[in-house]
Design a protein around this motif. Sequence first.
Motif, PDB file in Angstrom:
ATOM      1  N   GLY A 216       0.881  -1.232   0.010  1.00  6.73           N
ATOM      2  CA  GLY A 216       0.125   0.139   0.127  1.00  6.73           C
ATOM      3  C   GLY A 216       0.837   1.354  -0.062  1.00  6.73           C
ATOM      4  O   GLY A 216       0.495   2.296  -0.769  1.00  6.73           O
ATOM      5  N   THR A 217       1.792   1.409   0.788  1.00  9.01           N
ATOM      6  CA  THR A 217       2.907   2.517   0.730  1.00  9.01           C
ATOM      7  C   THR A 217       3.717   2.686  -0.458  1.00  9.01           C
ATOM      8  O   THR A 217       3.783   3.775  -0.930  1.00  9.01           O
ATOM      9  N   ASN A 218       3.833   1.561  -0.943  1.00 11.14           N
ATOM     10  CA  ASN A 218       4.562   1.396  -2.250  1.00 11.14           C
ATOM     11  C   ASN A 218       3.566   2.217  -3.527  1.00 11.14           C
ATOM     12  O   ASN A 218       3.982   2.897  -4.259  1.00 11.14           O
ATOM     13  N   ILE A 219       2.566   1.836  -3.449  1.00 12.88           N
ATOM     14  CA  ILE A 219       1.437   2.432  -4.557  1.00 12.88           C
ATOM     15  C   ILE A 219       1.385   4.078  -4.221  1.00 12.88           C
ATOM     16  O   ILE A 219       1.360   4.809  -5.081  1.00 12.88           O
ATOM     17  N   GLY A 220       1.269   4.322  -2.713  1.00 15.63           N
ATOM     18  CA  GLY A 220       1.280   5.782  -2.487  1.00 15.63           C
ATOM     19  C   GLY A 220       2.254   6.459  -2.892  1.00 15.63           C
ATOM     20  O   GLY A 220       2.388   7.723  -3.428  1.00 15.63           O
ATOM     21  N   ARG A 221       3.657   6.010  -2.866  1.00 13.28           N
ATOM     22  CA  ARG A 221       4.793   6.542  -3.121  1.00 13.28           C
ATOM     23  C   ARG A 221       5.062   6.888  -4.530  1.00 13.28           C
ATOM     24  O   ARG A 221       5.322   7.786  -4.890  1.00 13.28           O
ATOM     25  N   ASN A 222       4.667   5.749  -5.356  1.00 12.99           N
ATOM     26  CA  ASN A 222       4.766   6.043  -6.601  1.00 12.99           C
ATOM     27  C   ASN A 222       3.567   6.889  -7.371  1.00 12.99           C
ATOM     28  O   ASN A 222       3.772   7.425  -8.398  1.00 12.99           O
ATOM     29  N   GLY A 223       2.496   6.796  -6.444  1.00  5.95           N
ATOM     30  CA  GLY A 223       1.393   8.056  -6.963  1.00  5.95           C
ATOM     31  C   GLY A 223       2.102   9.518  -6.816  1.00  5.95           C
ATOM     32  O   GLY A 223       1.897  10.271  -7.871  1.00  5.95           O
TER      33      GLY A 223
END
Length: 553
Positions: A216-223
Amino acid sequence: RHERLRKQPPSAASMESGIREELDVSPLMAEPLEAGLAGQEGREVRVELLERRGPPRWISLSLLALLALALSCWAWSHSRTSRPKSRGHEFVEFDLVPLDMQTPNYQVSDKPAAMGTCAGNILDASSWAANLGLKIAAAVQDCNLANFPKYQHQQGNFVSLDRDLLPAYCARDIITVIRDLDQVADFITGASQVCRGADGETTACARSVEGVVFAGTNIGRNGAELKIYCPSNATTQTVDPKNFFRCAERLEVTAWNINAFGSAIAKASDKCVPHQADSHFDTGACVSEIASSAAYMACAGLYLTTATERNCPAEAIQAPAVQPQTADEGRTRCARDSLAFVRTVGLAASFASKAGQHCGGKKGACSASISFSASALTGAGETATNMHLFCKLPAPPACCHVSDITLVKTLCASNCSAAELQAHQRMIMLYESECARYSSSFVKLVSVAASLAAQAEGDCSEHPNANEECGATLTSAIAGFSFFAENIARMPADCDHKQKPFNYFACGQRVGFVGDAMDTSSRTIGAAVANCGLGNVMQVTDPIELRRRFFTP
């Protein structure tokens, strides 16, 4: 006198005793014999022994029956331990190897694999802890807007043309601090479980939740990074409006982690709240793999757009443009974009195949492994184009007509300023670093392709054996060493203490990925020790899944 005694015939009593001893005659059978010898006193009696009598017939038959019974028991027990596994598509099967596709009937230990996982998790935890410290420093630096004036005459430490992107940098840094903290906790949990030899079920719930947080944090970071690398009104100073290559690379991270996020949620639901589930239908994996496949197709579209709109005309883009290039560089990047398009289509096919397996189908692992292998091999070709770009000296500086920094200092010392010399020297270091990086990445991707091909052989036969797992883990270990070298090669540029501002984020990424490389190599070497040399028997360890960075240049 003695001669007369020797010539006297034996008495009847002595003859009777001798005959009984010779013939082993029982007392009941001796009565007729006594009667026949009664009148033979003083005469010479001759008894011809025609045949020695054996044991009674019932004893012989009993021994034969016992022997037959023993042979029957041995044959039955042997058939129970070495009977080959039946396969539905065969009517008669003759197996020359008794243990073919069977669990070994001798002592086989998976301790080497556990030891490798233990060492790998400890190494990874320490590397990600160091990465965490660098990410905290990056957040402290990037989240202070006063540090980045847009123009020279303003107050601040660093001049930044993309100052408007600082909120995205700050958000990225803060999110990755949470992610890296979760990673450290996950590896410590895994090491404490494996190194003690404890049951994995005791930590399965915790590690599943940690997987949800990581994805989940990886998705947010790449967003947040999509705003930094994708062409928009905010990136006109740093990104060409037709160059979507870096944007597609960031979207790839999101595409991979969509599947990781959904699968981790499904696993956490199963491990934290045990319930009876359909072994052929995994809702979380099914939905997330379909979404990941669609996202990878979007990445392929961005690579294709960059190729057709910008690079494949193979025309020189002159200096007024944000990202200039020569015609030769355009042709090389055209090939790179085209291969990136094929690679991401292959990854989309891989996740679609996995979705078919988890959405109710019984098959899909075979086609998924083949697609992953083909994608990695295509990625090796994409990496070769980057090697063509960077494994040479950079273009000469504007103040001189030669590229060699030694000649620049000798021939053009009067024409080039100290700042120009320093910039060109840094460019040479960047090219050397990128050349070493892509050379290592090439070996990594070829090794991954070989590993997935070996794994596909077992998946397609539906009988994975130790020989195939041995080949898969050995080549994965080589990929791990290559990934280690790749990140070490990038450190001179990303961790250069002379650059202002210092790139804490990129340097932290390199440190964390070095830990991932050591973890992968340690786990795969342990699994190889456990499987290699066992022959054509069922594999001792489960296949080791590789991280996303093993499928990208």
